[in-house]
Write an enzyme that holds these catalytic residues in place. Structure first.
Site, PDB file in Angstrom:
ATOM      1  N   ASP A 147      -1.289  -0.567   6.053  1.00  0.00           N
ATOM      2  CA  ASP A 147      -1.511   0.074   7.345  1.00  0.00           C
ATOM      3  C   ASP A 147      -2.972  -0.016   7.799  1.00  0.00           C
ATOM      4  O   ASP A 147      -3.326   0.573   8.819  1.00  0.00           O
ATOM      5  CB  ASP A 147      -1.093   1.549   7.285  1.00  0.00           C
ATOM      6  CG  ASP A 147      -1.996   2.375   6.379  1.00  0.00           C
ATOM      7  OD1 ASP A 147      -2.287   1.921   5.252  1.00  0.00           O
ATOM      8  OD2 ASP A 147      -2.421   3.468   6.795  1.00  0.00           O
ATOM      9  N   ASP A 196      -0.169   5.196   0.801  1.00  0.00           N
ATOM     10  CA  ASP A 196      -0.457   6.164   1.853  1.00  0.00           C
ATOM     11  C   ASP A 196      -0.430   5.483   3.212  1.00  0.00           C
ATOM     12  O   ASP A 196      -1.147   4.513   3.455  1.00  0.00           O
ATOM     13  CB  ASP A 196      -1.849   6.791   1.642  1.00  0.00           C
ATOM     14  CG  ASP A 196      -1.921   7.606   0.361  1.00  0.00           C
ATOM     15  OD1 ASP A 196      -0.893   8.163  -0.036  1.00  0.00           O
ATOM     16  OD2 ASP A 196      -3.011   7.674  -0.241  1.00  0.00           O
ATOM     17  N   ASP A 223       0.872  -1.156   0.000  1.00  0.00           N
ATOM     18  CA  ASP A 223       0.000   0.000   0.000  1.00  0.00           C
ATOM     19  C   ASP A 223       0.920   1.218   0.000  1.00  0.00           C
ATOM     20  O   ASP A 223       2.121   1.097   0.281  1.00  0.00           O
ATOM     21  CB  ASP A 223      -0.893  -0.026   1.250  1.00  0.00           C
ATOM     22  CG  ASP A 223      -1.807   1.176   1.323  1.00  0.00           C
ATOM     23  OD1 ASP A 223      -2.331   1.602   0.283  1.00  0.00           O
ATOM     24  OD2 ASP A 223      -1.995   1.700   2.439  1.00  0.00           O
TER      25      ASP A 223
END
Length: 298
Positions: free
Chosen positions: A242, A24, A22
Protein backbone atom coordinates in the site's frame (compact mmCIF):
# COMPACT_ATOMS: atom_id res chain seq x y z
CA UNK A 1 -2.67 -1.01 -15.28
CA UNK A 2 -5.74 -1.10 -13.10
CA UNK A 3 -6.96 -4.64 -12.44
CA UNK A 4 -10.72 -4.75 -12.81
CA UNK A 5 -11.82 -7.91 -14.59
CA UNK A 6 -11.49 -11.58 -13.75
CA UNK A 7 -9.46 -12.09 -16.92
CA UNK A 8 -6.90 -9.47 -15.82
CA UNK A 9 -6.50 -11.11 -12.43
CA UNK A 10 -6.24 -14.52 -14.07
CA UNK A 11 -3.43 -13.24 -16.30
CA UNK A 12 -1.52 -11.98 -13.25
CA UNK A 13 -2.02 -15.29 -11.44
CA UNK A 14 -0.68 -17.24 -14.39
CA UNK A 15 2.45 -15.09 -14.53
CA UNK A 16 3.60 -15.53 -10.91
CA UNK A 17 4.31 -18.32 -8.46
CA UNK A 18 5.06 -16.21 -5.39
CA UNK A 19 2.91 -13.60 -3.65
CA UNK A 20 4.73 -11.24 -1.28
CA UNK A 21 2.31 -9.27 0.89
CA UNK A 22 2.84 -6.24 3.04
CA UNK A 23 0.55 -6.53 6.07
CA UNK A 24 -0.58 -3.21 7.60
CA UNK A 25 -2.84 -1.48 5.10
CA UNK A 26 -2.96 -4.51 2.80
CA UNK A 27 -4.31 -7.41 4.86
CA UNK A 28 -5.49 -5.43 7.87
CA UNK A 29 -5.86 -1.86 9.09
CA UNK A 30 -4.07 -0.12 11.92
CA UNK A 31 -7.30 -0.39 13.91
CA UNK A 32 -6.80 -4.16 14.01
CA UNK A 33 -9.55 -5.05 11.53
CA UNK A 34 -8.94 -7.32 8.54
CA UNK A 35 -9.43 -5.84 5.07
CA UNK A 36 -12.73 -7.33 3.82
CA UNK A 37 -12.03 -10.40 1.72
CA UNK A 38 -8.32 -10.59 2.56
CA UNK A 39 -8.55 -13.91 4.44
CA UNK A 40 -10.41 -15.47 1.54
CA UNK A 41 -7.74 -14.23 -0.89
CA UNK A 42 -5.03 -16.05 1.07
CA UNK A 43 -7.12 -19.24 1.05
CA UNK A 44 -7.67 -18.91 -2.69
CA UNK A 45 -3.96 -18.51 -3.42
CA UNK A 46 -3.10 -21.55 -1.30
CA UNK A 47 -5.71 -23.56 -3.18
CA UNK A 48 -3.97 -22.60 -6.42
CA UNK A 49 -0.61 -23.75 -5.02
CA UNK A 50 0.98 -20.32 -4.85
CA UNK A 51 3.77 -19.59 -2.38
CA UNK A 52 2.90 -16.80 0.07
CA UNK A 53 5.22 -14.57 2.12
CA UNK A 54 4.55 -11.67 4.43
CA UNK A 55 7.12 -8.85 4.45
CA UNK A 56 6.51 -6.01 6.88
CA UNK A 57 8.38 -2.90 8.04
CA UNK A 58 6.68 -3.08 11.43
CA UNK A 59 9.59 -3.67 13.83
CA UNK A 60 7.38 -3.76 16.92
CA UNK A 61 6.30 -7.39 16.50
CA UNK A 62 8.32 -10.58 16.41
CA UNK A 63 7.37 -13.34 13.99
CA UNK A 64 5.67 -15.21 16.82
CA UNK A 65 3.67 -12.10 17.72
CA UNK A 66 2.71 -11.67 14.08
CA UNK A 67 1.50 -15.26 14.01
CA UNK A 68 -0.83 -14.55 16.93
CA UNK A 69 -2.27 -11.60 15.01
CA UNK A 70 -2.77 -13.64 11.84
CA UNK A 71 -4.59 -16.30 13.85
CA UNK A 72 -6.76 -13.75 15.67
CA UNK A 73 -7.91 -12.26 12.36
CA UNK A 74 -8.56 -15.63 10.73
CA UNK A 75 -5.62 -15.77 8.30
CA UNK A 76 -3.87 -19.04 7.50
CA UNK A 77 -0.19 -18.22 7.99
CA UNK A 78 2.97 -19.95 9.16
CA UNK A 79 5.99 -18.59 10.98
CA UNK A 80 8.42 -19.49 8.20
CA UNK A 81 6.39 -17.33 5.78
CA UNK A 82 6.77 -14.19 7.91
CA UNK A 83 9.68 -11.87 7.13
CA UNK A 84 9.13 -8.99 9.50
CA UNK A 85 11.81 -6.31 9.58
CA UNK A 86 12.64 -7.28 13.17
CA UNK A 87 13.45 -10.83 12.09
CA UNK A 88 15.34 -9.57 9.03
CA UNK A 89 17.40 -7.15 11.14
CA UNK A 90 18.45 -9.82 13.63
CA UNK A 91 19.17 -12.30 10.81
CA UNK A 92 21.20 -9.67 8.93
CA UNK A 93 23.31 -8.88 11.99
CA UNK A 94 23.97 -12.52 12.80
CA UNK A 95 24.35 -14.18 9.41
CA UNK A 96 25.44 -11.41 7.04
CA UNK A 97 27.52 -9.09 9.25
CA UNK A 98 28.65 -11.90 11.59
CA UNK A 99 28.03 -9.52 14.49
CA UNK A 100 29.37 -10.80 17.84
CA UNK A 101 29.08 -7.83 20.20
CA UNK A 102 26.22 -6.21 22.12
CA UNK A 103 23.46 -4.03 20.65
CA UNK A 104 22.15 -0.75 22.04
CA UNK A 105 18.52 -1.13 20.99
CA UNK A 106 15.95 1.57 20.46
CA UNK A 107 12.88 -0.56 19.90
CA UNK A 108 10.04 -2.60 21.34
CA UNK A 109 9.88 -6.11 22.81
CA UNK A 110 9.21 -7.78 19.45
CA UNK A 111 12.53 -6.61 18.03
CA UNK A 112 14.26 -7.60 21.25
CA UNK A 113 12.76 -11.11 20.96
CA UNK A 114 14.20 -11.52 17.47
CA UNK A 115 17.66 -10.50 18.70
CA UNK A 116 17.30 -12.99 21.56
CA UNK A 117 16.46 -15.79 19.14
CA UNK A 118 19.66 -15.06 17.22
CA UNK A 119 21.67 -15.02 20.45
CA UNK A 120 22.51 -11.32 20.20
CA UNK A 121 22.78 -9.58 23.60
CA UNK A 122 21.23 -6.14 23.86
CA UNK A 123 20.40 -3.27 26.19
CA UNK A 124 18.12 -0.25 25.96
CA UNK A 125 14.56 -1.59 25.73
CA UNK A 126 12.01 0.16 27.96
CA UNK A 127 11.89 3.54 29.68
CA UNK A 128 15.13 5.43 30.30
CA UNK A 129 14.11 8.74 31.89
CA UNK A 130 16.39 11.74 31.99
CA UNK A 131 17.50 12.39 35.56
CA UNK A 132 18.84 15.83 36.40
CA UNK A 133 19.92 18.50 33.95
CA UNK A 134 22.76 19.04 31.49
CA UNK A 135 25.30 18.95 34.32
CA UNK A 136 24.48 15.27 34.83
CA UNK A 137 25.37 14.25 31.27
CA UNK A 138 29.02 13.59 32.11
CA UNK A 139 27.87 10.94 34.59
CA UNK A 140 26.16 8.78 31.94
CA UNK A 141 27.84 5.37 31.74
CA UNK A 142 28.25 3.68 28.36
CA UNK A 143 28.57 -0.09 28.01
CA UNK A 144 31.99 -0.85 26.43
CA UNK A 145 30.65 -4.10 24.92
CA UNK A 146 28.18 -2.28 22.64
CA UNK A 147 29.20 -2.62 19.00
CA UNK A 148 26.00 -1.58 17.21
CA UNK A 149 23.09 0.79 17.60
CA UNK A 150 19.85 -0.63 16.19
CA UNK A 151 16.98 1.81 15.76
CA UNK A 152 13.40 0.62 15.36
CA UNK A 153 10.07 2.04 16.45
CA UNK A 154 10.32 2.98 20.12
CA UNK A 155 7.39 4.39 22.10
CA UNK A 156 9.83 5.25 24.91
CA UNK A 157 12.07 7.36 22.66
CA UNK A 158 13.43 10.40 24.54
CA UNK A 159 16.44 12.67 24.91
CA UNK A 160 18.33 10.22 27.11
CA UNK A 161 18.06 7.46 24.52
CA UNK A 162 19.12 9.87 21.81
CA UNK A 163 22.17 10.89 23.84
CA UNK A 164 23.20 7.28 24.37
CA UNK A 165 22.65 6.25 20.74
CA UNK A 166 24.69 9.18 19.43
CA UNK A 167 27.40 8.62 22.02
CA UNK A 168 27.82 4.97 21.05
CA UNK A 169 27.93 5.99 17.38
CA UNK A 170 30.70 8.46 18.16
CA UNK A 171 32.94 5.39 17.98
CA UNK A 172 33.72 4.88 14.26
CA UNK A 173 33.61 1.08 14.53
CA UNK A 174 30.10 1.04 16.07
CA UNK A 175 27.53 -0.12 13.50
CA UNK A 176 24.41 1.94 12.85
CA UNK A 177 21.44 -0.19 11.77
CA UNK A 178 17.91 1.11 11.12
CA UNK A 179 14.95 -1.21 10.69
CA UNK A 180 13.23 1.23 8.31
CA UNK A 181 12.69 4.90 7.57
CA UNK A 182 8.88 5.00 7.27
CA UNK A 183 7.70 8.55 7.97
CA UNK A 184 4.27 7.63 9.35
CA UNK A 185 2.32 4.71 10.76
CA UNK A 186 -0.79 3.53 8.87
CA UNK A 187 -3.72 4.81 10.93
CA UNK A 188 -7.12 5.80 9.59
CA UNK A 189 -7.70 9.40 10.66
CA UNK A 190 -8.34 12.68 8.90
CA UNK A 191 -6.84 14.71 11.73
CA UNK A 192 -4.17 12.66 13.52
CA UNK A 193 -0.70 11.91 12.11
CA UNK A 194 1.30 9.14 13.78
CA UNK A 195 5.06 9.59 13.17
CA UNK A 196 6.93 6.41 12.25
CA UNK A 197 10.37 4.93 12.79
CA UNK A 198 11.92 7.25 10.22
CA UNK A 199 11.46 10.20 12.57
CA UNK A 200 13.54 8.48 15.25
CA UNK A 201 16.16 7.37 12.73
CA UNK A 202 16.44 10.92 11.42
CA UNK A 203 17.11 12.24 14.93
CA UNK A 204 19.94 9.74 15.43
CA UNK A 205 21.37 10.50 11.97
CA UNK A 206 21.47 14.24 12.66
CA UNK A 207 22.79 13.86 16.20
CA UNK A 208 25.52 11.37 15.30
CA UNK A 209 26.44 12.56 11.83
CA UNK A 210 26.22 8.93 10.70
CA UNK A 211 24.24 7.16 7.96
CA UNK A 212 22.64 3.83 8.85
CA UNK A 213 22.38 0.54 7.04
CA UNK A 214 18.61 0.34 6.47
CA UNK A 215 17.28 -3.22 6.49
CA UNK A 216 13.60 -2.69 5.70
CA UNK A 217 11.70 -1.80 2.55
CA UNK A 218 12.57 -0.38 0.06
CA UNK A 219 16.17 -1.36 0.80
CA UNK A 220 17.43 -4.74 -0.32
CA UNK A 221 18.58 -6.47 2.91
CA UNK A 222 15.03 -7.56 3.85
CA UNK A 223 14.47 -8.99 0.35
CA UNK A 224 17.87 -10.68 0.38
CA UNK A 225 16.98 -12.47 3.61
CA UNK A 226 13.75 -13.70 2.00
CA UNK A 227 15.32 -14.69 -1.30
CA UNK A 228 18.19 -16.61 0.28
CA UNK A 229 15.78 -18.42 2.61
CA UNK A 230 13.36 -19.67 -0.06
CA UNK A 231 15.30 -19.19 -3.33
CA UNK A 232 12.42 -17.45 -5.10
CA UNK A 233 12.63 -16.16 -8.65
CA UNK A 234 11.87 -12.39 -8.63
CA UNK A 235 10.51 -12.52 -12.19
CA UNK A 236 7.84 -14.99 -10.99
CA UNK A 237 7.00 -12.94 -7.90
CA UNK A 238 4.56 -10.10 -7.24
CA UNK A 239 4.99 -7.58 -4.42
CA UNK A 240 1.63 -6.37 -3.08
CA UNK A 241 1.65 -3.29 -0.88
CA UNK A 242 0.00 0.00 0.00
CA UNK A 243 3.05 2.31 -0.10
CA UNK A 244 4.68 3.60 -3.25
CA UNK A 245 7.97 4.56 -1.59
CA UNK A 246 8.53 1.28 0.26
CA UNK A 247 6.55 -1.68 -1.10
CA UNK A 248 6.52 -0.68 -4.76
CA UNK A 249 10.12 0.55 -4.64
CA UNK A 250 11.24 -2.77 -3.11
CA UNK A 251 9.54 -4.69 -5.89
CA UNK A 252 10.94 -2.49 -8.65
CA UNK A 253 14.50 -2.51 -7.29
CA UNK A 254 14.52 -6.30 -6.99
CA UNK A 255 12.90 -7.29 -10.26
CA UNK A 256 9.47 -8.27 -8.95
CA UNK A 257 6.11 -7.45 -10.45
CA UNK A 258 4.31 -4.83 -8.36
CA UNK A 259 0.69 -4.36 -7.29
CA UNK A 260 -0.38 -1.24 -5.38
CA UNK A 261 -3.60 -1.36 -3.35
CA UNK A 262 -5.43 1.73 -2.10
CA UNK A 263 -6.57 0.25 1.22
CA UNK A 264 -3.71 1.80 3.21
CA UNK A 265 -1.29 4.73 2.90
CA UNK A 266 -0.91 5.55 -0.81
CA UNK A 267 -4.05 6.58 -2.66
CA UNK A 268 -5.01 6.95 -6.30
CA UNK A 269 -4.12 10.67 -6.26
CA UNK A 270 -0.61 9.82 -5.04
CA UNK A 271 -0.13 7.55 -8.01
CA UNK A 272 -1.35 10.27 -10.36
CA UNK A 273 0.74 13.02 -8.71
CA UNK A 274 4.14 11.38 -9.13
CA UNK A 275 5.94 9.81 -12.05
CA UNK A 276 9.01 8.13 -10.55
CA UNK A 277 7.52 5.00 -8.97
CA UNK A 278 5.04 3.29 -11.25
CA UNK A 279 3.65 -0.09 -10.15
CA UNK A 280 2.77 -2.61 -12.82
CA UNK A 281 -0.75 -2.98 -11.45
CA UNK A 282 -3.09 -1.24 -9.03
CA UNK A 283 -6.44 -2.01 -7.43
CA UNK A 284 -8.69 -0.82 -4.63
CA UNK A 285 -7.73 -3.79 -2.43
CA UNK A 286 -6.49 -7.37 -2.54
CA UNK A 287 -10.14 -8.44 -2.48
CA UNK A 288 -10.23 -7.63 -6.20
CA UNK A 289 -8.72 -11.08 -6.71
CA UNK A 290 -12.02 -12.62 -5.61
CA UNK A 291 -13.61 -11.36 -8.83
CA UNK A 292 -12.06 -14.35 -10.56
CA UNK A 293 -12.73 -16.91 -7.85
CA UNK A 294 -14.74 -19.19 -10.12
CA UNK A 295 -12.22 -18.76 -12.92
CA UNK A 296 -9.18 -19.72 -10.86
CA UNK A 297 -10.90 -22.70 -9.23
CA UNK A 298 -11.30 -24.63 -12.49
Amino acid sequence: MELKSADQWKELLASVDNFVFDCDGVLWLGTGEAIPGAQEVIKLLRKKGKSIYFVSNNSGKSRKQYLVNFDRLGFEAYENEIYSVGYATAHYLKHVLNFKKKVYLMGLSGLAQELDLQGIPHIGVGPDPMVGGPAELAKITLDPEVGAVVVGFDKEFNWMKLIKACSYLHKPDCLFIATNEDANLPIKSDTIVSPGTGCIVKSVKVGSGREPIVVGKPHSPIFEVLQKSVNLDPSRTVMIGDRLNTDMELGIRNGMKTLLVFSGISQRKDLEDQSETKPDFFSESVAGLLACKETVSE
